[in-house]
Motif scaffolding. Structure first.
Motif, mmCIF file in Angstrom:
data_model
loop_
_atom_site.group_PDB
_atom_site.id
_atom_site.type_symbol
_atom_site.label_atom_id
_atom_site.label_comp_id
_atom_site.label_asym_id
_atom_site.label_seq_id
_atom_site.Cartn_x
_atom_site.Cartn_y
_atom_site.Cartn_z
ATOM 1 N N GLN A 172 -0.822 2.145 -14.548
ATOM 2 C CA GLN A 172 -0.345 0.867 -14.820
ATOM 3 C C GLN A 172 0.132 1.045 -16.193
ATOM 4 O OE1 GLN A 172 -2.733 -2.531 -14.308
ATOM 5 N NE2 GLN A 172 -3.610 -1.602 -12.346
ATOM 6 N N ASP A 173 0.516 2.452 -16.980
ATOM 7 C CA ASP A 173 0.906 2.512 -18.239
ATOM 8 C C ASP A 173 0.337 1.907 -19.271
ATOM 9 O OD1 ASP A 173 2.822 3.694 -20.064
ATOM 10 O OD2 ASP A 173 4.318 2.013 -19.672
ATOM 11 N N PRO A 174 -0.968 2.101 -19.665
ATOM 12 C CA PRO A 174 -1.667 1.319 -20.472
ATOM 13 C C PRO A 174 -1.285 1.375 -22.194
ATOM 14 C CG PRO A 174 -2.922 2.684 -19.762
ATOM 15 C CD PRO A 174 -1.882 2.795 -18.958
ATOM 16 N N ASN A 175 -0.777 2.521 -22.321
ATOM 17 C CA ASN A 175 -0.168 2.646 -23.568
ATOM 18 C C ASN A 175 1.396 2.279 -23.959
ATOM 19 O OD1 ASN A 175 1.707 4.683 -22.631
ATOM 20 N ND2 ASN A 175 0.427 6.460 -23.290
ATOM 21 N N ASP A 213 2.321 9.462 -19.091
ATOM 22 C CA ASP A 213 1.604 10.438 -19.880
ATOM 23 C C ASP A 213 0.101 10.378 -20.204
ATOM 24 O OD1 ASP A 213 1.977 8.275 -21.286
ATOM 25 O OD2 ASP A 213 2.747 9.367 -23.274
ATOM 26 N N GLU A 214 -0.511 9.253 -19.639
ATOM 27 C CA GLU A 214 -1.930 8.896 -19.883
ATOM 28 C C GLU A 214 -2.639 9.979 -19.098
ATOM 29 O OE1 GLU A 214 0.338 5.030 -20.296
ATOM 30 O OE2 GLU A 214 0.277 6.693 -18.657
ATOM 31 N N LEU A 227 -8.437 17.602 -27.540
ATOM 32 C CA LEU A 227 -8.778 16.167 -27.295
ATOM 33 C C LEU A 227 -8.212 15.242 -28.271
ATOM 34 C CD1 LEU A 227 -12.523 16.370 -26.240
ATOM 35 C CD2 LEU A 227 -10.564 16.021 -24.734
ATOM 36 N N LYS A 228 -8.318 15.947 -29.561
ATOM 37 C CA LYS A 228 -7.666 14.884 -30.672
ATOM 38 C C LYS A 228 -6.183 14.848 -30.609
ATOM 39 C CE LYS A 228 -11.312 15.938 -34.090
ATOM 40 N NZ LYS A 228 -11.832 16.335 -35.452
ATOM 41 N N ALA A 229 -5.503 16.108 -30.032
ATOM 42 C CA ALA A 229 -4.090 15.860 -29.630
ATOM 43 C C ALA A 229 -3.675 14.873 -28.778
ATOM 44 C CB ALA A 229 -3.532 17.324 -29.372
ATOM 45 N N LEU A 230 -4.722 14.567 -27.922
ATOM 46 C CA LEU A 230 -4.300 13.467 -26.789
ATOM 47 C C LEU A 230 -4.378 11.919 -27.649
ATOM 48 C CD1 LEU A 230 -6.174 14.677 -23.780
ATOM 49 C CD2 LEU A 230 -3.649 14.666 -24.183
ATOM 50 N N THR A 231 -5.442 11.910 -28.657
ATOM 51 C CA THR A 231 -5.484 10.587 -29.249
ATOM 52 C C THR A 231 -4.797 10.477 -30.670
ATOM 53 O OG1 THR A 231 -7.560 11.551 -30.511
ATOM 54 C CG2 THR A 231 -8.013 10.623 -28.381
ATOM 55 N N GLU A 232 -4.565 11.602 -31.362
ATOM 56 C CA GLU A 232 -3.933 11.407 -32.375
ATOM 57 C C GLU A 232 -2.367 12.273 -32.552
ATOM 58 O OE1 GLU A 232 -5.198 9.895 -34.863
ATOM 59 O OE2 GLU A 232 -7.629 9.865 -34.521
ATOM 60 N N GLY A 233 -2.062 12.838 -31.688
ATOM 61 C CA GLY A 233 -0.780 13.547 -31.817
ATOM 62 C C GLY A 233 0.318 13.052 -31.753
ATOM 63 N N GLY A 234 0.376 11.623 -31.116
ATOM 64 C CA GLY A 234 1.626 10.843 -30.898
ATOM 65 C C GLY A 234 1.553 9.691 -31.476
ATOM 66 N N GLU A 235 2.770 8.936 -31.321
ATOM 67 C CA GLU A 235 2.786 7.647 -31.790
ATOM 68 C C GLU A 235 1.653 6.518 -31.023
ATOM 69 O OE1 GLU A 235 4.485 5.964 -34.313
ATOM 70 O OE2 GLU A 235 4.896 8.010 -34.681
ATOM 71 N N ASN A 255 -1.929 6.507 -27.994
ATOM 72 C CA ASN A 255 -2.799 7.383 -27.662
ATOM 73 C C ASN A 255 -2.892 7.809 -26.241
ATOM 74 O OD1 ASN A 255 -5.750 8.211 -27.147
ATOM 75 N ND2 ASN A 255 -5.911 6.398 -26.000
ATOM 76 N N GLN A 256 -3.125 8.841 -25.773
ATOM 77 C CA GLN A 256 -2.759 9.229 -24.375
ATOM 78 C C GLN A 256 -4.292 9.322 -23.424
ATOM 79 O OE1 GLN A 256 -0.130 12.524 -25.739
ATOM 80 N NE2 GLN A 256 0.438 12.394 -23.553
ATOM 81 N N LEU A 257 -5.256 9.126 -24.326
ATOM 82 C CA LEU A 257 -6.599 9.350 -23.475
ATOM 83 C C LEU A 257 -7.325 8.082 -23.454
ATOM 84 C CD1 LEU A 257 -8.812 11.758 -22.552
ATOM 85 C CD2 LEU A 257 -9.491 11.581 -25.042
#
Length: 576
Positions: free
Chosen positions: A236-239, A245-246, A323-331, A333-335
């Protein structure tokens, strides 16, 4: 601490040991102040050490200096320089030498604990021993070997007369003594002991609250509800970025407390990863449960998550930075959900994006058969933090020197703590109205946040004891206080009611006649269990077609004897 928890801590037999040294070392966080409980020992037995002293050179506990004529002690310790700049020029080093009249000749091994544990055996074999080993310098097996060779001396004969703080802790925190006693009934090392909910229950999982809010989902409370939430995260594309990409759920198998199995499998059976399935039943029987149907069903659940794109396969290879790349690496969050001790292991703690504050703890999930356990290790113990060698001429003074670190409040009364630093510089007495971690009036408040590089004190270096009351008395107004506040609040509410501490089996010092067999069995079990656990989850092995072969390999590895020997060792420990 409630009665259930206290009884459980006594039932969970743990044997861990710490090192205590003699002659030239200022380590550990304990305390001692003139007139405080930290130093009320009298004169002690020196029957186990040195023919040059009888203890009369040591002033009575509670009096300083410890010795009237200055002595030196050589201390071997590791320091990688990330937190403590230089032990020789350290502020606490200078202050404690002036207080005690004991000079420390530092023999610093540059590096972390792995480097220290590589070099200490060379030192012990050289014939040129220091007085003290400090900071976690050897394994339990090495400690027993050095004790058997007479290279390190028993510490307990000095407790009554020279270490009143240590004696008090050993009397009041039974697990402290249980975890240090070796098969011959002596204590050869001191432990680092921290008594807090935050440290005792580290196998946790976290979920990204904004995604729950966006999708109108409640916090999951069962394994089935958890799967449903992960499916929504996937579909459901929550981001909200329009991309698929979730990553619904991930962990880091190679990072302490980052493994997914410790959290999830405890919804199917009691599961202790470190013991390869040992479990203490209500009747006192030890069993090994990783050949059970409950274990297979837990693995089947995890395999299903992976097959359906709900669990990241990278979980078994990635580190915390991934893991930090997933939460902090982009505009965005992906995790969605993650297993970790705390938010700083998968986000930037106090980072600009504030992601660390948006993940909340998932409660212990109820499994399909109603199973709901939380892994609980009790009092945090880091073993082998302080030992005294047979080269030490002043073991009585060395014990009084180490005893200071076992009275945390006493150190604060003295104005200088081995773990918190100097009053007025690193910390102060809390202002009226400032609340502590437990929500009551705080006693102490940091001026400079701990955990940063400094040269004022020996942050977490020695053997020491910190009680829950002491930890909770610190002001809760620093970002770094969040972990302990969590421990008192959410951990107590979401994890403690499901504590399985009374099922835990931990044996650190097998009797000599069983030591080799025990080590071999542990290695055999480790090889087999780790191979199949990852294989079943990833699909390299089939949970139906390959299960019988797995059971056969467990039998070859000695699972039945492993549980049988654990029973023997547990009963031996209880009888000491």
């Amino acid at each position: 601490m409630n009665m259930k928890r206290t009884l459980a801590m006594v039932l969970a037999v743990m044997m861990a040991v710490s090192v205590v040294g003699c002659s030239s070392s200022t380590s550990s966080s304990g305390d001692s102040s003139a007139g405080s409980t930290a130093d009320s020992a009298s004169a002690g037995s020196s029957s186990t050490q040195t023919d040059s002293t009888d203890g009369s050179y040591v002033n009575p506990p509670g009096e300083y200096p410890i010795v009237n004529e200055k002595i030196s002690l050589e201390v071997v310790v590791g320091n990688d320089g990330t937190i403590i700049e230089d032990l020789e020029t350290n502020g606490f080093t200078a202050w404690y030498e002036e207080l005690t009249n004991i000079h420390i000749d530092w023999n610093v091994i540059v590096g972390g604990s792995n480097v220290v544990q590589e070099k200490v055996p060379l030192i012990m074999a050289s014939g040129d021993l220091p007085d003290i080993l400090m900071g976690g310098s050897m394994s339990a097996a090495e400690l027993l070997s050095y004790a058997d060779q007479g290279l390190i001396i028993p510490l307990d004969p000095y407790f009554d007369d020279y270490a009143p703080n240590i004696k008090k802790v050993y009397e009041e925190v039974q697990m402290a003594r249980d975890s240090s006693l070796t098969p011959d009934g002596h204590v050869y090392a001191l432990n680092r002991l921290v008594d807090s909910f935050n440290e005792s229950m580290p196998k946790r999982a976290w979920i990204y609250q904004p995604w729950l809010d966006t999708l109108g989902l409640d916090m999951p409370t069962t394994t089935e509800e958890f799967r449903t939430v992960l499916e929504a995260f996937r579909d459901q594309d929550p981001n909200g970025n329009g991309l698929k990409d979730e990553v619904p759920f991930a962990g880091s198998d190679s990072s302490a407390n980052g493994e997914i199995d410790s959290f999830i499998l405890n919804s199917f059976l009691y599961y202790d990863r470190a013991t390869y399935g040992l479990e203490l039943l209500e009747d006192g029987t030890v069993r090994c449960n990783i050949g059970s149907e409950e274990y297979r069903e837990g693995l089947r659940y995890l395999h299903g998550l992976l097959v359906d794109g709900l669990l990241a396969p990278e979980t078994f290879t990635q580190d915390r930075n991934a893991l930090k790349a997933l939460t902090e690496g982009g505009e965005v969050n992906q995790l969605g959900a993650v297993t970790a001790f705390y938010w700083g292991h998968f986000t930037n703690e106090n980072g600009e994006k504030g992601r660390d504050k948006e993940f909340v703890a998932i409660p212990v999930l109820k499994g399909p058969e109603g199973v709901q356990y939380a892994y609980d290790r009790g009092t945090l113990m880091n073993g082998q933090r302080f030992e005294i060698t047979n080269a030490c001429e002043y073991p009585e003074a060395a014990m009084r020197w180490a005893d200071y670190f076992y009275d945390a409040d006493g150190m604060m009364e003295m104005g200088y703590s081995v773990n918190a630093g100097k009053e007025g510089v690193d910390w102060k007495k809390a202002d009226e109205g400032v609340l502590g971690i437990d929500g009551e009036q705080a006693k102490y408040e940091y001026i400079v946040a701990p955990g940063q590089k400094q040269n004022s004190y020996w942050f977490q270096l020695p053997a020491y004891y910190e009680s829950a009351d002491y930890i909770n008395s610190w002001a809760a107004n620093l970002p770094s206080s969040r972990k302990e506040v969590f421990g008192n609040a959410e951990s107590e509410a979401k994890y403690l009611p499901y504590s399985a501490l009374d099922k835990r089996v931990a044996i650190y010092f097998p009797a000599p006649e069983y030591a080799t067999e025990w080590t071999d069995l542990q290695l055999n079990m480790k090889t087999t269990v780790e191979k199949y656990r990852a294989g079943f989850i990833m699909g390299d092995y089939d949970l139906d077609a390959d299960w019988d072969q797995y059971l056969a390999d467990l039998e070859v590895s000695g699972m039945e004897r492993y549980a049988e020997l654990a029973q023997i060792l547990l009963e031996q420990t209880a009888a000491e």
